[in-house]
Design a protein around this motif. Structure first.
Motif, PDB file in Angstrom:
ATOM      1  N   SER A   1      23.694  50.123  64.185  1.00  0.00           N
ATOM      2  CA  SER A   1      22.004  50.401  64.696  1.00  0.00           C
ATOM      3  C   SER A   1      21.000  50.234  64.276  1.00  0.00           C
ATOM      4  CB  SER A   1      21.982  52.722  63.786  1.00  0.00           C
ATOM      5  OG  SER A   1      22.054  52.336  62.320  1.00  0.00           O
ATOM      6  N   ILE A   2      21.268  49.038  62.954  1.00  0.00           N
ATOM      7  CA  ILE A   2      20.534  48.350  62.968  1.00  0.00           C
ATOM      8  C   ILE A   2      19.841  47.147  63.396  1.00  0.00           C
ATOM      9  CG2 ILE A   2      19.599  46.312  60.859  1.00  0.00           C
ATOM     10  CD1 ILE A   2      21.886  48.234  59.109  1.00  0.00           C
ATOM     11  N   GLY A   3      20.795  46.749  64.658  1.00  0.00           N
ATOM     12  CA  GLY A   3      20.992  45.719  65.910  1.00  0.00           C
ATOM     13  C   GLY A   3      21.193  44.946  64.914  1.00  0.00           C
ATOM     14  N   GLU A   4      21.007  43.011  66.479  1.00  0.00           N
ATOM     15  CA  GLU A   4      21.417  42.236  65.692  1.00  0.00           C
ATOM     16  C   GLU A   4      20.200  41.197  65.894  1.00  0.00           C
ATOM     17  OE1 GLU A   4      24.646  41.278  64.828  1.00  0.00           O
ATOM     18  OE2 GLU A   4      24.393  39.947  64.138  1.00  0.00           O
ATOM     19  N   SER A   5      20.039  40.112  65.664  1.00  0.00           N
ATOM     20  CA  SER A   5      18.810  39.744  65.321  1.00  0.00           C
ATOM     21  C   SER A   5      19.323  38.177  65.417  1.00  0.00           C
ATOM     22  CB  SER A   5      18.065  39.179  64.143  1.00  0.00           C
ATOM     23  OG  SER A   5      17.270  40.006  63.469  1.00  0.00           O
ATOM     24  N   VAL A   6      18.710  37.541  66.634  1.00  0.00           N
ATOM     25  CA  VAL A   6      18.842  36.343  66.626  1.00  0.00           C
ATOM     26  C   VAL A   6      18.541  35.070  65.696  1.00  0.00           C
ATOM     27  CG1 VAL A   6      18.070  34.224  68.624  1.00  0.00           C
ATOM     28  CG2 VAL A   6      18.186  36.225  69.389  1.00  0.00           C
ATOM     29  N   PRO A   7      19.629  34.056  65.231  1.00  0.00           N
ATOM     30  CA  PRO A   7      19.604  33.323  64.350  1.00  0.00           C
ATOM     31  C   PRO A   7      18.647  32.299  64.565  1.00  0.00           C
ATOM     32  CG  PRO A   7      22.593  33.480  65.248  1.00  0.00           C
ATOM     33  CD  PRO A   7      21.547  34.192  66.172  1.00  0.00           C
ATOM     34  N   PHE A   8      17.381  32.450  63.473  1.00  0.00           N
ATOM     35  CA  PHE A   8      15.749  32.198  63.540  1.00  0.00           C
ATOM     36  C   PHE A   8      16.464  30.495  63.610  1.00  0.00           C
ATOM     37  CE2 PHE A   8      11.957  30.947  62.255  1.00  0.00           C
ATOM     38  CZ  PHE A   8      11.346  31.032  63.405  1.00  0.00           C
TER      39      PHE A   8
ATOM     40  N   ALA B   1      21.131  41.378  77.098  1.00  0.00           N
ATOM     41  CA  ALA B   1      21.151  40.745  75.762  1.00  0.00           C
ATOM     42  C   ALA B   1      22.105  40.582  74.357  1.00  0.00           C
ATOM     43  CB  ALA B   1      20.219  42.113  75.356  1.00  0.00           C
ATOM     44  N   TYR B   2      22.098  41.294  74.839  1.00  0.00           N
ATOM     45  CA  TYR B   2      23.923  41.455  73.091  1.00  0.00           C
ATOM     46  C   TYR B   2      24.642  40.548  73.416  1.00  0.00           C
ATOM     47  CZ  TYR B   2      23.250  46.277  70.816  1.00  0.00           C
ATOM     48  OH  TYR B   2      22.803  47.110  70.289  1.00  0.00           O
ATOM     49  N   CYS B   3      24.777  40.289  75.432  1.00  0.00           N
ATOM     50  CA  CYS B   3      26.268  38.832  74.941  1.00  0.00           C
ATOM     51  C   CYS B   3      25.079  37.668  74.429  1.00  0.00           C
ATOM     52  CB  CYS B   3      26.879  38.946  77.100  1.00  0.00           C
ATOM     53  SG  CYS B   3      27.579  40.012  77.659  1.00  0.00           S
ATOM     54  N   THR B   4      23.545  37.520  74.997  1.00  0.00           N
ATOM     55  CA  THR B   4      23.046  36.337  75.219  1.00  0.00           C
ATOM     56  C   THR B   4      22.935  36.648  73.095  1.00  0.00           C
ATOM     57  OG1 THR B   4      22.127  36.503  76.594  1.00  0.00           O
ATOM     58  CG2 THR B   4      21.070  34.998  74.639  1.00  0.00           C
ATOM     59  N   VAL B   5      22.760  37.164  72.343  1.00  0.00           N
ATOM     60  CA  VAL B   5      22.565  37.003  71.176  1.00  0.00           C
ATOM     61  C   VAL B   5      24.190  37.265  70.663  1.00  0.00           C
ATOM     62  CG1 VAL B   5      22.499  39.468  70.724  1.00  0.00           C
ATOM     63  CG2 VAL B   5      21.491  38.058  69.263  1.00  0.00           C
ATOM     64  N   LEU B   6      24.939  37.514  70.770  1.00  0.00           N
ATOM     65  CA  LEU B   6      26.035  38.023  69.972  1.00  0.00           C
ATOM     66  C   LEU B   6      27.280  36.868  70.237  1.00  0.00           C
ATOM     67  CD1 LEU B   6      26.837  42.085  70.353  1.00  0.00           C
ATOM     68  CD2 LEU B   6      25.764  40.331  68.512  1.00  0.00           C
ATOM     69  N   LEU B   7      27.063  36.026  71.594  1.00  0.00           N
ATOM     70  CA  LEU B   7      27.667  34.903  71.555  1.00  0.00           C
ATOM     71  C   LEU B   7      27.412  33.488  71.384  1.00  0.00           C
ATOM     72  CD1 LEU B   7      28.346  34.826  75.277  1.00  0.00           C
ATOM     73  CD2 LEU B   7      30.187  35.374  73.394  1.00  0.00           C
ATOM     74  N   PHE B   8      26.137  33.487  70.807  1.00  0.00           N
ATOM     75  CA  PHE B   8      25.431  32.684  70.335  1.00  0.00           C
ATOM     76  C   PHE B   8      25.457  32.542  68.625  1.00  0.00           C
ATOM     77  CE2 PHE B   8      21.736  30.380  68.038  1.00  0.00           C
ATOM     78  CZ  PHE B   8      21.855  29.928  68.232  1.00  0.00           C
TER      79      PHE B   8
ATOM     80  N   HIS C   1      28.033  34.182  66.879  1.00  0.00           N
ATOM     81  CA  HIS C   1      28.849  34.696  66.459  1.00  0.00           C
ATOM     82  C   HIS C   1      30.039  34.004  67.247  1.00  0.00           C
ATOM     83  CE1 HIS C   1      28.639  39.273  65.400  1.00  0.00           C
ATOM     84  NE2 HIS C   1      27.618  38.530  65.123  1.00  0.00           N
ATOM     85  N   GLN C   2      30.124  33.289  68.065  1.00  0.00           N
ATOM     86  CA  GLN C   2      30.742  32.742  68.907  1.00  0.00           C
ATOM     87  C   GLN C   2      30.511  30.448  68.883  1.00  0.00           C
ATOM     88  OE1 GLN C   2      33.828  33.607  69.477  1.00  0.00           O
ATOM     89  NE2 GLN C   2      33.447  35.370  68.921  1.00  0.00           N
ATOM     90  N   ALA C   3      28.892  31.308  68.765  1.00  0.00           N
ATOM     91  CA  ALA C   3      28.460  29.769  68.774  1.00  0.00           C
ATOM     92  C   ALA C   3      28.567  29.380  70.216  1.00  0.00           C
ATOM     93  CB  ALA C   3      28.868  28.234  67.461  1.00  0.00           C
TER      94      ALA C   3
END
Lengths: 295, 634
Positions: free
Chosen positions: B143-150, B74-81, B83-85
């Protein structure tokens, strides 16, 4: 240097309690081969009992030591006989299947306790009324009275456990059961009642630790979780199934945790003990004290 | 038989029917957005628990921290997109790789130990990751988490405006995962996993590369779980440390398989299909106090496991609650039949009875009987037909095994020629089984070395020794209890061949040992003699050069002994080299051409059976000096 000494002292004082509830976990595992995932939640139960008592009656939370011990012992008996034992005595079930399903049952019990407390007391943290608030200064090192008393109580309780296992008839029967369950049965030991008693005693140790913890530690329904990971690391460090190993390992874990909290970051204190866990698994999976005996 | 056949057909039809129902569900059942989202969540956790079941169920290595891989995905999917596009699909794939690597590392550290360490370590690791994800705010959003850029609607980035897409992709994911699990189950890996789950030492003695199999299964399971995690974050649009790595997720993934039926193909599907909707409905639709929904959830888990400890689908298994009554009647009938034909009544005694009964024998009568036996047998034993023996196959050079202060094997040197039938005898505790364990690799020698056809086999793991051609049986039968007789043989055959070839070989051996009738029964249902024969068969499936048989005759009656004796003889006649440990002297005299006598770990005599057994110190070692004196006075 003072900081280091402070870390050492605080860690050892806290570690006594870790050692105490971990010895309960390892005792239950050593004999019944069940990893009790609800062990931390029984600590939480003890903490709630003490905190609520102290808030309601303005008395010292330590008054709850004996009542909680008795209730936990009985609760342990009941849980073992009514819930866990059912899978072992199921005819035709492979032993490994019975053990895994017992672990799942303890997970369910953990869910029930944590959420029962959530339902009853809400998610906010509760603290017992401040007791034993004196502080002692020893060459720059500060020792609070409550932690000192907690450590002494932990040592005394553990000494009692050790003596029972080492000297009493019950202890002998327990150790015989650990060594060879079938042989123990043949010489007339009722292994079922040994299992029931050890489960009760293990949970009692968790509950007692909880009461002592309550004198200086706030509690939420989720507190048990962090205790569980501490206990896991401790029992592996002490050598799975070794009671005195667990107690000594508890002191080590306490110090490592304090050191991580002090030198790295407070919220990463459990990361420190996890690193220790990995190291132990890599280098010395049989535990720091390489004794296979129960006590 | 009829009802079983019907059930078989029902089972075969089940998967297509379930998929069909799920395909059409949005058109007649699940129409509101909320209920559709519940089904999507169900699919996601179904995927995760199907993946969990590969290592936790098939392999029996119970992970309470599969949220590690779920969260990493989950984190890799959202973070790589974010932050790293990096393209979301690529990010998801990278998440799989990271999860697989994490799994490999975790497995390398813990899976060489007892399974319990893996359970504890996985649980501790996931909670630690939750702490780290909370701590490093700048990377993970804390702790707030990371959202997928909509992006409103971007199929190229795994974002769909119409949530039916998630529904059908989820369903597709479940089908693919289930097919992968089915394929693993039926593959060599699946056989290895089930064998090592049932009995790891026995699996190693069959040549199963246990550590490798476990790690491969864990890596596969981790990668698949990461896909479920990536899917989750795209569907929900958001991830935080607790829903990624927290205890609830950790426990959830394992629990679904447990309540559904651990180690089965349908279990995870059933578990997720019942428990996720239940939990979500309780939590979301009804406005009940926090905590109560999970109390109901926990109580249901407790109830299910109390009724059937192995999970719901086992209710329908051949030994499950619902069919046990039926089986009991059938078994009683079969036992009746069997008794008439071959098996003497006492053959059905349990192993425990046999081993404990043997120990308590009156030593005086035993001594007298034994001496009688020896004299009678030595007199009647005809010279074995001389057969040309081949070159030395097995040779031990000064092999010692020390357990603390006890020297269990003491500088033993001996050689066994190709084609020989060699016996090892000696009183209880003489070190015979330890010697076998040392030859088979289960026990490392403290000194000396062992060679097979000139190649060193000592200090090699048992699975390597087995694949070199050493097959063995155990003193107390160790078949894989949850596998059928045929499957027991296939495991060993598959360590040296493909699965198709292994099946053929298993069928051959079943034929050779006349085990065809019980091929699809589980060991526990069979008499001891048949179990022992199966164990020989399993060792033969390795195509061994050397067969080690440890006390095959204990607990058998005369008739069964005779049959087993014939079988062993036949194998030797066909050129197989066999070493037996035996207490029944008649067997030694009937079978072997040469024996070695062990006492207190040391080799005290070696030679033809009747020569050896008439030596004074051998008789003394067996019976004790006092008994021998007493007999002399008679």
């Amino acid at each position: 240097m003072t900081v280091f000494l402070q870390v050492l002292v605080t860690g050892v004082l806290l570690g006594g309690l870790y050692g105490l509830f971990s010895s309960g976990l390892t005792l239950v595992f050593g004999i019944t081969r069940v990893v009790n995932f609800a062990h931390g939640d029984f600590v939480t139960l003890g903490m709630y009992a003490a905190a609520v008592f102290s808030i309601d009656t303005h008395g010292s939370p330590l008054w709850m030591l004996v009542p909680v011990a008795i209730v936990m012992l009985v609760l342990g008996f009941l849980l073992y006989r009514l819930v866990l034992d059912r899978t072992i005595s199921r005819p035709g079930l492979v032993a490994e299947d019975a053990q895994t399903s017992q672990m799942v049952l303890t997970l369910a019990i953990s869910i029930l306790i944590a959420n029962g407390l959530l339902l009853a007391y809400g998610p906010e943290s509760k603290s017992a009324r401040p007791t034993l608030t004196a502080t002692y200064h020893l060459g720059g090192v500060v020792i609070t009275q409550s932690r000192l008393v907690a450590f002494v109580l932990a040592c005394v309780t553990f000494a009692g456990l050790y003596l029972v296992l080492d000297r009493s008839r019950f202890g002998k029967a327990v150790r015989a059961t650990v060594d060879d369950r079938e042989m123990a049965m043949i010489v007339g030991i009722s292994t079922r009642s040994i299992y029931t008693w050890t489960f009760g005693v293990g949970i009692m140790l968790a509950g007692v630790t909880g009461v002592v913890f309550a004198t200086f530690y706030p509690v939420t329904p989720a507190t048990g979780q962090s205790f569980l990971i501490t206990a896991f690391v401790t029992v592996v460090l002490g050598g799975l199934g070794s009671v005195s190993g667990a107690f000594v390992a508890g002191l080590v874990v306490g110090v490592i945790q304090q050191a991580t909290a002090t030198y790295l970051s407070l919220d990463l204190q459990n990361v420190g003990i996890f690193a220790l866990f990995v190291l132990v698994l890599l280098l010395r999976p049989q535990g720091l004290l390489a004794r296979r005996a129960l006590v | 038989m009829n009802s079983a056949g019907g059930l078989q057909q029902l089972r075969r039809a089940a998967a297509p029917v379930v998929v069909l129902v799920a395909l059409t569900l949005p058109f007649w059942g699940v129409q509101s957005g909320a209920s559709r989202d519940i089904v999507i969540d169900t699919f996601i956790f179904m995927m995760a628990t199907i993946a969990w079941n590969i290592i936790g169920g098939f392999g029996g290595q119970v992970s309470f921290g599969h949220s590690i891989f779920f969260g990493v995905g989950a984190y890799c999917t959202v973070l790589l997109f974010a932050h790293q596009a990096i393209n979301t699909y690529l990010a998801l794939l990278l998440g799989c790789v990271v999860a697989a690597a994490t799994g490999a590392a975790l497995g390398a550290i813990t899976l060489r130990l007892h399974g319990i360490y893996f359970s504890l370590a996985s649980f501790s690791l996931t909670l630690t990751l939750a702490l780290l994800a909370t701590h490093f705010v700048s990377v993970t959003g804390g702790s707030i988490g990371e959202s997928v850029p909509f992006l409103h609607n971007a199929p190229a980035q795994f974002q769909f405006e119409n949530r039916l897409w998630y529904y059908y992709l989820g369903l597709g994911g479940v089908v693919v995962f289930a097919l992968v699990a089915w394929w693993v189950y039926r593959s060599r890996l699946g056989f290895f996993l089930r064998a090592l789950r049932d009995d790891e030492p026995a699996a190693r003695a069959c040549g199963v590369p246990v550590r490798f199999a476990k790690i491969i299964a864990l890596v596969l399971s981790a990668a698949l779980t990461a896909v479920a995690g990536g899917f989750y974050v795209q569907s929900v649009g958001f991830i935080d440390p607790d829903s990624a790595f927290g205890q609830t997720t950790a426990v959830q993934i394992a629990l679904l398989s447990f309540v559904g039926g651990v180690g089965t193909l349908w279990g995870p599907v059933v578990g997720a299909a019942i428990f996720i909707p239940l939990q979500q409905t309780l939590g979301g639709t009804f406005d009940i106090s926090p905590g109560l929904n999970l109390i109901i959830y926990g109580a249901l888990v407790l109830l299910v496991i109390s009724i059937e400890p192995r999970g719901l689908v086992y209710l329908f298994a051949s030994d499950g609650r619902l069919r046990r009554q039926f089986i009991r009647r059938k078994t009683i009938r079969n036992l009746g039949d069997a008794r008439d034909v071959t098996v003497a009544p006492d053959a059905t005694r349990s192993v425990a009875d046999d081993t404990t009964g043997k120990a308590v024998e009156d030593s005086e009568t035993f001594a007298a009987d034994t001496v009688d036996d020896i004299q009678r047998l030595a007199a009647s034993a005809q010279a074995q037909p001389a057969r040309a023996l081949g070159p030395t196959l097995l040779s031990l050079h000064e092999v010692s095994v020390q357990f603390g202060g006890l020297r269990a094997v003491d500088a033993v040197s001996l050689e066994v020629a190709t084609g020989e039938l060699f016996g090892i005898i000696g009183p209880n505790g003489a070190g015979k089984t330890t010697l076998f364990n040392t030859i088979a690799g289960a026990q490392g020698p403290t000194a000396g070395h062992i060679t097979l056809s000139g190649q060193r086999i000592s200090r090699r793991p048992p699975e390597r020794v087995a694949r070199r051609g050493v097959g063995r049986t155990f003193q107390n039968v160790r078949l894989f209890p949850r596998m059928t007789v045929r499957e027991n043989l296939i495991v060993a055959a598959a360590t040296g061949a493909g699965l198709a070839e292994a099946r053929r070989r298993a069928a051959e051996i079943l034929d050779l040992l006349e085990l065809g009738e019980v091929a699809d029964r589980r060991p526990r249902e069979l008499p001891l003699a048949t179990q022992k024969l199966t164990e020989i068969g399993r060792a033969l499936a390795l195509r061994p050069n050397l067969l080690l048989l440890d006390e095959m005759m204990s607990g058998l009656n005369e008739v069964e002994m005779g049959r087993l004796l014939q079988a062993i003889k036949r194998l030797n006649d066909n050129g197989l080299t066999i070493v037996v440990i035996e207490h029944v002297l008649r067997v030694i005299f009937d079978l072997t051409t040469r024996v070695a006598v062990l006492d207190h770990g040391a080799l005290i005599a070696q030679g033809a059976p009747d020569d050896v057994m008439s030596q004074q110190h051998v008789v003394e070692a067996y019976l004790g000096k006092r008994a021998v004196k007493a007999l002399d006075h008679d």
